[in-house]
Scaffold this active site. Structure first.
Site, PDB file in Angstrom:
ATOM      1  N   TYR A  53      -4.021  -9.881   9.946  1.00 40.95           N
ATOM      2  CA  TYR A  53      -4.561  -9.895  11.310  1.00 40.95           C
ATOM      3  C   TYR A  53      -6.068 -10.111  11.297  1.00 40.95           C
ATOM      4  CZ  TYR A  53      -0.140  -7.790  12.949  1.00 40.95           C
ATOM      5  OH  TYR A  53       1.169  -7.527  13.253  1.00 40.95           O
ATOM      6  N   SER A 236       6.208  -6.593  20.133  1.00 38.05           N
ATOM      7  CA  SER A 236       6.323  -7.474  21.307  1.00 38.05           C
ATOM      8  C   SER A 236       7.304  -6.940  22.349  1.00 38.05           C
ATOM      9  CB  SER A 236       6.733  -8.891  20.889  1.00 38.05           C
ATOM     10  OG  SER A 236       5.704  -9.503  20.148  1.00 38.05           O
ATOM     11  N   GLY A 241       3.712 -10.838  26.591  1.00 32.94           N
ATOM     12  CA  GLY A 241       3.176 -10.927  27.953  1.00 32.94           C
ATOM     13  C   GLY A 241       4.100 -11.559  28.962  1.00 32.94           C
ATOM     14  N   THR A 244       5.302  -9.255  31.732  1.00 34.79           N
ATOM     15  CA  THR A 244       4.342  -8.760  32.731  1.00 34.79           C
ATOM     16  C   THR A 244       4.372  -9.617  33.994  1.00 34.79           C
ATOM     17  OG1 THR A 244       2.472 -10.135  32.013  1.00 34.79           O
ATOM     18  CG2 THR A 244       2.809  -8.028  30.866  1.00 34.79           C
ATOM     19  N   GLY A 245       4.879 -10.840  33.881  1.00 37.36           N
ATOM     20  CA  GLY A 245       4.895 -11.772  34.999  1.00 37.36           C
ATOM     21  C   GLY A 245       3.692 -12.681  35.060  1.00 37.36           C
TER      22      GLY A 245
END
Length: 347
Positions: A53, A236, A241, A244-245
């Site tokens: 990462y 995840s 994401g 979340t919309g």
């Protein structure tokens, strides 16, 4: 924030784990420190990272930067004994880390030493194998997964090598537990059997993808996880994401992950937005924040499951942390079940 048992490790951890994979790319060091401050202040003592990462993208020049950010936080704040730190050694094929070399016991020992230095700590609580050397069905590879190239004897020799080095690292106090990530049920079963046969460390947990949109864990893995007391660390849980919309209508908001990764690593498909719409509709009908509903769903599964939350700003993190106060009513779970049957595998 409640504490839960982490399998057979003897550790107690927060019911939500803090993820860190954007620190050093989408997030600065100061952002990462602020997220750690907020999470710890809300009782999240379980943090997850990896040597490769940050992501989005993974680059040779930034490999290890996220661990360094955690290390500078620890150096400034202290309190290491109150945390449970998890990190990962990179698997075969990631060119940015050691040129994509396969994982071996010798590689793992070097990687542990490097992670300890970057994290500025003497020990790692949970050391995970990021993915296996052999073919895997994770990361959307389910569509062309072919296990015929595997050699059982060679795979088991590799597993013994890893377990024997893990045993030495635990004896030296450098790691406390060994664990899996992006692993299969067969693989987990062999790790457990070999450890028991040879008196070597037992794989403690598995970190696989899991969300309303990705439910490969619900069958054989759920049984093994429960009966072998090997908790799922669900990465995840918001489907990068999607749940979340914010990407509804196939948009790409400024500063979002889709700016750097338009397909969200293969998750954006013609099928995904109808599935997302179904879950957003359930949340709206019941007055729930969709992100909190998605995280609460993971916590409500019939197997031990700790969702790993990630955020690129404190507002997002605040919403995710609030999921611990959400309990999904039977009516909500029934609608989720119906949506899953209608949209079973959207990517």
């Amino acid at each position: 924030m409640q504490q839960v048992k982490l399998g057979q490790t003897g550790l107690s951890v927060s019911e939500i784990c803090l993820g860190s994979m954007t620190w050093g790319s989408q997030n600065s060091e100061a952002d990462g420190h602020a997220q750690m401050d907020m999470a710890l202040g809300r009782g999240v003592n379980f943090w997850d990272t990896a040597e490769m990462y940050p992501v989005n993208p993974v680059r040779a020049e930034t490999v290890g930067r996220t661990e360094e950010i955690i290390g500078t936080w620890l150096a400034a704040r202290g309190g290491r004994d109150g945390l449970v730190l998890a990190t990962k050694v990179t698997g075969e094929g990631q060119d940015a880390v050691r040129g994509g070399a396969p994982l071996t016991g010798a590689v793992m020992r070097t990687a542990v030493e490097d992670s300890l230095r970057r994290l500025q700590t003497d020990y790692i609580d949970l050391y995970q194998l990021h993915w296996p050397n052999r073919a895997s069905y994770h990361f959307r590879d389910i569509w062309h997964f072919d296990p015929r190239g595997g050699n059982k004897a060679r795979i088991e020799a590799h597993m013994l090598d890893i377990l024997e080095v893990s045993d030495k690292l635990i004896a030296e106090g450098k790691i406390r537990n060994i664990a899996l990530s992006n692993e299969s049920v067969w693989g987990a079963g062999r790790w457990l059997a070999l450890a028991e046969k040879h008196g070597l460390p037992r794989m403690a947990t598995v970190q696989n993808e899991y969300s309303l949109l990705c439910r490969q864990f619900d069958s054989d893995w759920a049984e093994l996880s429960t009966l072998e007391d090997m908790p799922l660390l669900a990465f995840s849980p918001l489907a990068t994401g999607l749940l979340t919309g914010k990407y509804a209508g196939d948009v790409i908001p400024d500063g979002s992950r889709r700016v750097f990764n338009p397909t969200l690593s293969g998750r954006v498909t013609p099928q995904v937005f109808p599935a997302v719409a179904a879950y957003l509709g359930i949340a709206a009908r019941h007055g729930l924040n969709p992100a909190q509903m998605a995280i609460a769903f993971c916590r409500a599964r019939p197997f031990p499951c700790i969702p790993i939350i990630g955020a690129t700003d404190l507002t997002q993190l605040e919403i995710a942390l609030g999921a611990v106060d959400v309990v999904l009513e039977p009516e909500v779970l029934a609608e989720i079940d119906a949506a899953h049957r209608a949209h079973p595998m959207p990517y």
